[in-house]
Design a protein around this motif. Structure first.
Motif, mmCIF file in Angstrom:
data_model
loop_
_atom_site.group_PDB
_atom_site.id
_atom_site.type_symbol
_atom_site.label_atom_id
_atom_site.label_comp_id
_atom_site.label_asym_id
_atom_site.label_seq_id
_atom_site.Cartn_x
_atom_site.Cartn_y
_atom_site.Cartn_z
ATOM 1 N N SER A 1 8.217 54.127 2.771
ATOM 2 C CA SER A 1 9.620 53.794 2.511
ATOM 3 C C SER A 1 10.479 54.031 3.749
ATOM 4 C CB SER A 1 10.146 54.612 1.327
ATOM 5 O OG SER A 1 10.114 55.994 1.586
ATOM 6 N N GLU B 1 10.092 51.151 6.102
ATOM 7 C CA GLU B 1 10.901 49.994 5.692
ATOM 8 C C GLU B 1 12.357 50.187 6.106
ATOM 9 O OE1 GLU B 1 10.848 48.174 1.887
ATOM 10 O OE2 GLU B 1 8.739 48.673 1.530
ATOM 11 N N ILE B 2 12.890 51.366 5.865
ATOM 12 C CA ILE B 2 14.281 51.644 6.219
ATOM 13 C C ILE B 2 14.449 51.647 7.729
ATOM 14 C CG2 ILE B 2 16.075 53.426 6.129
ATOM 15 C CD1 ILE B 2 14.896 54.171 3.330
ATOM 16 N N PHE C 1 20.810 50.039 -0.085
ATOM 17 C CA PHE C 1 19.535 49.510 0.403
ATOM 18 C C PHE C 1 18.466 50.586 0.361
ATOM 19 C CE2 PHE C 1 16.489 49.045 3.879
ATOM 20 C CZ PHE C 1 15.972 47.782 3.623
ATOM 21 N N ASN C 2 18.793 51.765 0.868
ATOM 22 C CA ASN C 2 17.821 52.857 0.905
ATOM 23 C C ASN C 2 17.329 53.212 -0.500
ATOM 24 O OD1 ASN C 2 18.415 52.875 3.610
ATOM 25 N ND2 ASN C 2 19.492 54.830 3.579
ATOM 26 N N LYS D 1 17.207 51.359 -3.108
ATOM 27 C CA LYS D 1 16.350 50.295 -3.638
ATOM 28 C C LYS D 1 14.931 50.424 -3.086
ATOM 29 C CE LYS D 1 15.996 45.262 -4.025
ATOM 30 N NZ LYS D 1 16.628 43.952 -3.688
ATOM 31 N N VAL D 2 14.832 50.733 -1.791
ATOM 32 C CA VAL D 2 13.512 50.915 -1.176
ATOM 33 C C VAL D 2 12.794 52.104 -1.812
ATOM 34 C CG1 VAL D 2 12.301 51.517 0.966
ATOM 35 C CG2 VAL D 2 14.157 49.834 1.001
ATOM 36 N N TRP D 3 13.491 53.212 -1.934
ATOM 37 C CA TRP D 3 12.865 54.407 -2.530
ATOM 38 C C TRP D 3 12.401 54.136 -3.958
ATOM 39 C CZ3 TRP D 3 17.684 57.430 -0.595
ATOM 40 C CH2 TRP D 3 17.519 57.733 0.771
ATOM 41 N N TRP E 1 9.113 52.191 -4.047
ATOM 42 C CA TRP E 1 7.926 52.999 -3.740
ATOM 43 C C TRP E 1 7.647 54.020 -4.831
ATOM 44 C CZ3 TRP E 1 4.448 52.645 0.312
ATOM 45 C CH2 TRP E 1 4.732 51.663 1.266
ATOM 46 N N ALA F 1 3.489 48.510 5.739
ATOM 47 C CA ALA F 1 4.882 48.862 6.016
ATOM 48 C C ALA F 1 5.018 49.545 7.365
ATOM 49 C CB ALA F 1 5.408 49.779 4.903
#
Length: 264
Positions: free
Chosen positions: A51, A54-55, A74-75, A77-79, A82, A97
């Protein structure tokens, strides 16, 4: 001519190859083993690294585009993505990733490596590529150790990374250290590190600072360089401490010094 960013970027590539190869050899039950990071399994460490890759990639791309860093939405959503994966899915998704982030660093030409700055959104000023790559290298290297130490308490930080991690440590050590356990004691330590040979100072008072070696230290810490880095991030419990590590003088014990660096 090269730039200061070349070394950390090369170390990121070496670290990626090392960890992906290591993870590929793990059995499914190994992913559920507790890592050396507090309360995280091996799979959860891989999830964190995936994650954050990705960030990091989105942050680097934003810098190249001249836009601001991705925001909290955004962060999160990524977390969440995962966190929703199973342990095998986290292990399977991590290599791709992280490869994407490492490859993006490698794509940067000499001008970008020397002149591009990256706004992380939470530091007082943007970082140059050398510092940004070294920051990622630290996160990646310490968490790689978290995984390897779960299976081998004698694991060490990747030698290709160690020399590049003292510069970002100087920037972060004030946030990593807490001198509350020392009460009102104020101490100046000489750190005599090996492999590579380094001789910084460590000042403990109202806060913690990495300094030049003091001429008349209160105490002397003799320690492998990689273990000194692990101490600063709370990864030098007794079972992970190399033989020959010694702290003398100042009425300070190694256990007390460990309390100054609770880790993350």
């Amino acid at each position: 001519m090269g730039s200061r960013a070349d070394g950390p970027i090369e170390a990121l590539r070496a670290g990626h190859e090392q960890l992906t190869s290591y993870v590929a050899r793990l059995a499914p039950q190994d992913l559920e083993r507790m890592s050396a990071a507090d309360e995280w399994t091996v799979a959860q460490v891989l999830s964190h690294l995936g994650s954050s890759a990705e960030i990091g990639l989105a942050t680097l791309d934003a810098a190249r585009a001249g836009s601001g860093a991705p925001g909290a939405e955004f962060n999160e959503k990524v977390w969440a993505g995962w966190d929703a994966m199973s342990a095998p899915e986290q292990a399977e998704s991590f290599p791709g990733a992280n490869e994407a982030l490492v490859a993006r660093f490698e794509e940067l030409d000499e001008t970008a490596r020397a002149e591009l700055t990256v706004d992380l959104g939470f530091l007082p000023q943007p970082l140059d590529i050398a510092a940004f790559a070294a920051l990622r290298l630290g996160e990646f290297t310490y968490h790689t150790w978290d995984i390897e130490a779960a299976f081998d308490p004698a694991a060490v930080l990747a030698p290709t990374a160690v020399a590049h991690l003292f510069e970002p440590l100087g920037m972060l050590i004030g946030f990593l250290g807490d001198t509350t356990p020392l009460g009102d004691r104020r101490l100046r330590l000489a750190v005599r590190a090996e492999r590579p040979d380094l001789s910084p100072g460590l000042e403990l008072g109202d806060g913690v600072a990495l300094t030049e070696a003091p001429a008349d230290p209160d105490a002397v810490l003799e320690i492998p360089a990689e273990a000194a880095l692990r101490l600063a991030v709370g990864r030098l419990a007794e079972r992970y401490t190399p033989a020959g590590t010694r702290l003398t003088g100042g009425g300070l014990t190694l256990d007390e010094l460990r309390l100054v660096f609770p880790g993350f």
